[in-house]
Design an enzyme around this catalytic site. Structure first.
Site, PDB file in Angstrom:
ATOM      1  N   GLU A 143     -70.551 -15.262  12.934  1.00  0.00           N
ATOM      2  CA  GLU A 143     -70.628 -16.483  12.050  1.00  0.00           C
ATOM      3  C   GLU A 143     -70.665 -18.017  13.074  1.00  0.00           C
ATOM      4  O   GLU A 143     -71.437 -18.746  12.988  1.00  0.00           O
ATOM      5  CB  GLU A 143     -69.764 -16.659  11.028  1.00  0.00           C
ATOM      6  CG  GLU A 143     -70.036 -15.760   9.905  1.00  0.00           C
ATOM      7  CD  GLU A 143     -69.785 -14.304   9.934  1.00  0.00           C
ATOM      8  OE1 GLU A 143     -69.108 -13.889  11.075  1.00  0.00           O
ATOM      9  OE2 GLU A 143     -69.760 -13.530   8.963  1.00  0.00           O
ATOM     10  N   HIS A 180     -63.476 -11.835  -0.699  1.00  0.00           N
ATOM     11  CA  HIS A 180     -64.894 -11.952  -0.890  1.00  0.00           C
ATOM     12  C   HIS A 180     -64.894 -12.759  -2.302  1.00  0.00           C
ATOM     13  O   HIS A 180     -66.180 -12.811  -2.655  1.00  0.00           O
ATOM     14  CB  HIS A 180     -65.850 -10.627  -1.268  1.00  0.00           C
ATOM     15  CG  HIS A 180     -66.000  -9.981   0.340  1.00  0.00           C
ATOM     16  ND1 HIS A 180     -65.202  -9.713   1.286  1.00  0.00           N
ATOM     17  CD2 HIS A 180     -67.104  -9.631   0.726  1.00  0.00           C
ATOM     18  CE1 HIS A 180     -65.692  -9.086   2.269  1.00  0.00           C
ATOM     19  NE2 HIS A 180     -66.949  -9.150   2.021  1.00  0.00           N
TER      20      HIS A 180
END
Lengths: 318, 325
Positions: free
Chosen positions: B60, B129
Site C-alpha cells: 500500500e 477490517h
C-alpha cells in the site's frame, strides 16, 4: 570531457561545501533554526550524479538535500533564504532545510521521513513511462532507509513495472548515530539488495566525482533505453554529525581522518592539476565566482522579508 | 432518472473519467484480473488494458506513494484501497506526502489524486477490517474527505472528487454498495463541502453521513409517527465540513442529534458538536445529543458487533432522554 565540464564539477562541489559551511555558521548565529543536516564530505555524489541528468529528468531526495539542490542548479539565494525561513525561499519559507523544492527544475524535494521519498519517486518514473517519455527519475536515500518497508516495496514495484528510475544509495555508514554493522543483516555491502529484485547494481567510490559521474551515466543510459530500474551504491562519509545537534560521539576521529584522506574536493583539485586538466588560476577563478555567489546568497537571505501572517493558510489546497 | 445501485454509480463515474481523460488511470490490489474486492472495477481491465488498470503488489505504501508522484507529474490516479483500515499501512504517504507536499513546497506541487476505500462495520469482518478511519483523515489539512450515502451522491461526488486538484479520500460505506436509488440521467456534480438537507423539519435536526443516513431515515419516520418533525442532514463531505448548513438548521429547530457510525470517541460528530455548541448554543432547548458506536475494537461475533454499532433504538432512546420526545 571538456575543461569547462571538469571545472563545473569542481565549482559545484566547492559551492556545496562552502554553502554548507555557511549554513553551519548561520545556524550558530541563530539565523537558521530547526534541524540542519550538512552534506560536507558527500559532495562528489550530488555533483557527479546530477551532472549527467537532463532538464526533464526528476530528482527526489532525502532531508540532507542542500547538495542535490545546488548540483541541480537551484539558485543559492532562494536556497539560503529558505533556510532563513524567508518568503523568498525556494519553498516560500514553509519547508525549511529538509523540504527544498523547485518544480520548475523537476527538483521534487527534500523529504524528511526516512525512506518515504522512494515510493513518491516511483510515481514520477511511472508518469514518464505512462506518457511514453524517455525522462527518468533519480531517487537518493541513505543506508538507514534500506531498512524501511518503502524501500523494498518500491524496489519490487519498479522492477516488475520496469520503471525508469535510478535508486541511488548514499552509504555513509551511519544512520544517524547507528553504524551499518549494527542494523544490517549480511554485512556492509548493499549490492545484493538490488540483485534480489532483479536489478543491475554497481558500487562506486562516492568520494570520486568522476567515478560517480561515469557510473551514473552508464546506469542512466540503460534506464533511458527502457530496460527498467538500476541501483547504485556510493560509499561516502559525512564529516559533520548527523545534524547540528549531534557531536558524533559514536565514531572515532581515526575513522573520520581516514575518510578525509579521500576528500572529494581536495583530491579532485589535485587530479585536475596533476593531469593538466586545469590550472591553479582556473580553479581560483571558479572558486572566487562561487564565493561571490555565496556572499550574495547570504545577503539576499538576510535582507529578504519573512512570510506575511496571511500566508499561513495559503498553499494548503489547490 | 435511472434506478441504480451505489456500486453502479461509482462504476459510472470511473468509466466516464477513464473515457474522458487519457491521464486517468486506476491502480490497487486485485482491481484488474480479479475485478476488485467489491467488484467495482469488474470488466475494466478488458476494456482499458493493463496500463490504465494496474494491479499492484500488496504494497500500500508503495503504490499510494507512486500515485502521489504520478499525480504531481500530471497524471490523475484513482487508487482503490481494499479497506480503509489498510490506509494505516500507507498513512505516512497519505498524510506526510499527499497532504503536506503542497504546503511545504510553497504551493509548487499539486496532488490531484483520489483514494477510494470501503469503510465501516456490520459485516462481521472483525477488528482489522471494520474501522472508519475517514475520521482520522479529516484532521489533516491538505486532504478532502467525502462519504456518500446513496447512489445519486455517490455519482455526483465521484465526479467532483476526480475533478478536484487535491488529494480526495472517497470513503465508501461497504454496507451500502447494493443500495438502490434514483440517479439523474443529466450530468451533474456535487460540490465537495456542501451538506444536503434531505428532509426539512421544525423540531429536531438529525445529522450523519454514509451508512448513518439509512438509520436517520428510520428515526425520522419513528419521530414523525409521534408528531415530531425532523430535519435530516447528510454531511456528504467530512472535510471540508458544512458547519453553516448544520448550524442554520439547529438555530431553527433548537434540538440536534449527531450520529457517528464510527467509534464515538474522536468521531466526526465530536468536532461538529463543538461547532454547534459555539455557534448555536444559545438556540438549543436542551443538551446537544450525540450517538456513536462503542469504543471497542470491532468484535467478530454478530450479536456483539450489532451491540457495538450505532442503531435506531439507541438514537431514539437518546432523543427521549435528552428532549423527552
Amino acid at each position: 570531457m571538456e575543461k569547462i565540464e571538469y571545472l563545473d564539477l569542481y565549482k559545484k562541489m566547492y559551492l556545496i561545501r562552502h554553502f554548507e559551511e555557511s549554513c553551519g555558521e548561520n545556524y550558530s548565529k541563530g539565523f537558521i533554526r530547526g534541524f540542519l543536516h550538512l552534506y560536507i564530505g558527500e559532495e562528489a555524489i550530488a555533483a557527479g550524479s546530477i551532472a549527467p541528468l537532463r532538464e526533464d529528468d526528476y530528482i527526489v531526495t532525502h532531508y540532507r538535500d542542500h547538495g542535490h539542490a545546488i548540483a541541480r542548479g537551484l539558485e543559492t539565494g532562494p536556497l539560503m533564504a529558505e533556510l532563513f525561513g524567508k518568503k523568498t525561499g525556494v519553498s516560500g519559507g514553509k519547508g525549511g532545510s529538509m523540504h527544498l523544492f523547485d518544480a520548475s527544475k523537476n527538483f521534487m524535494g527534500g523529504h524528511a521521513i526516512v525512506g518515504a521519498q522512494i515510493p513518491l519517486a516511483a510515481g514520477f518514473a511511472l508518469a514518464s513511462q505512462y506518457k511514453k517519455k524517455d525522462s527518468i527519475t533519480v531517487v537518493y536515500f541513505g543506508d538507514g532507509a534500506t531498512n524501511q518497508g518503502t524501500f523494498h516495496e518500491t524496489m519490487n514495484l519498479a522492477s516488475i513495472w520496469k520503471l525508469p528510475i535510478l535508486f541511488f544509495l548514499e552509504n555513509n555508514f551511519y544512520g544517524m548515530g547507528t553504524s551499518v554493522e549494527k542494523i544490517r543483516a549480511n554485512g556492509k555491502s548493499f549490492g545484493n539488495l538490488a540483485e534480489n529484485y532483479g536489478m543491475p547494481s554497481t558500487v562506486v567510490d562516492g568520494m570520486d566525482v568522476l567515478a560517480v559521474k561515469e557510473t551514473t551515466e552508464e546506469a542512466i543510459k540503460k534506464i533511458r533505453s527502457g530496460s527498467g530500474p538500476a541501483f547504485i551504491e556510493a560509499t561516502t562519509f559525512r564529516y559533520q554529525g548527523h545534524s547540528m545537534a549531534d557531536p558524533a560521539k559514536y565514531r572515532t576521529d581515526k575513522e573520520l581522518d581516514e575518510w578525509k584522506e579521500k576528500d572529494p574536493l581536495i583530491n579532485f583539485h589535485k587530479h585536475l592539476i596533476d593531469q593538466g586538466l586545469a590550472t591553479e588560476s582556473d580553479i581560483e577563478k571558479v572558486s572566487k565566482a562561487a564565493d561571490d555567489d555565496l556572499n550574495k546568497a547570504v545577503k539576499f537571505a538576510t535582507e529578504s522579508p519573512e512570510p506575511d501572517l496571511d500566508d499561513i493558510k495559503n498553499d494548503i489546497y489547490a | 432518472m435511472s434506478e441504480i445501485t451505489v456500486r453502479q454509480s461509482i462504476q459510472k463515474g470511473l468509466v466516464e473519467a477513464l473515457d474522458a481523460d487519457p491521464n486517468v488511470f486506476i491502480m490497487g490490489e486485485d482491481i484488474g484480473d480479479y475485478g476488485g474486492a467489491y467488484a467495482i472495477t469488474s470488466g475494466f481491465l478488458e476494456k482499458y488494458g493493463p496500463e490504465r488498470i494496474k494491479d499492484t503488489p500488496i504494497s500500500e505504501a508503495a503504490f499510494i506513494g507512486a500515485g502521489i508522484g504520478s499525480a504531481a507529474a500530471g497524471l490523475k490516479p484513482i487508487i482503490e484501497l481494499m479497506s480503509i483500515s489498510f490506509s494505516l499501512v500507507a498513512f505516512d504517504q497519505i498524510v506526510n506526502m499527499a497532504a503536506n507536499i503542497r504546503y511545504m513546497s510553497g504551493g509548487q506541487i499539486n496532488v490531484p489524486m483520489v483514494i477510494r476505500a470501503p469503510t465501516g462495520a456490520g459485516m462481521q469482518l472483525g477488528a482489522t477490517h471494520s474501522q472508519s478511519f475517514e475520521t482520522w483523515l479529516c484532521e489533516v489539512p491538505g486532504l478532502k474527505v467525502v462519504a456518500p450515502s446513496n447512489p445519486s451522491d455517490a455519482l455526483g461526488l465521484i465526479r467532483s472528487s476526480i475533478k478536484d486538484p487535491n488529494p480526495v479520500i472517497y470513503a465508501e460505506s461497504a454496507g451500502l454498495y447494493g443500495l438502490k436509488g434514483d440517479v439523474s440521467d443529466k450530468y451533474y456534480e456535487i460540490e465537495i463541502g456542501k451538506a444536503d438537507v434531505r428532509t426539512t423539519g421544525d423540531d429536531i435536526t438529525l445529522v450523519s453521513y454514509g451508512h448513518g443516513m439509512p438509520m436517520l431515515e428510520k428515526v425520522a419516520e419513528e419521530l414523525d409517527s409521534k408528531g415530531v418533525s425532523s430535519e435530516v442532514i447528510d454531511l456528504r463531505s467530512l472535510s471540508p465540513m458544512d458547519y453553516e448548513t448544520v448550524n442554520k438548521s439547529v438555530q431553527k429547530t433548537g434540538r440536534a442529534l449527531l450520529l457517528d457510525t464510527s467509534r464515538k470517541t474522536g468521531g466526526v460528530m465530536a468536532e461538529l458538536a463543538t461547532s454547534v455548541q459555539e455557534s448555536s448554543g444559545d438556540y438549543l432547548d436542551g443538551p446537544l445529543l450525540r450517538v456513536g458506536s462503542e469504543d471497542v475494537p470491532w468484535p467478530y461475533n454478530r450479536k456483539l458487533e450489532q451491540h457495538a454499532m450505532s442503531s435506531v433504538p439507541k438514537i431514539l432512546k437518546q432523543i427521549e432522554i435528552g428532549y423527552s420526545l
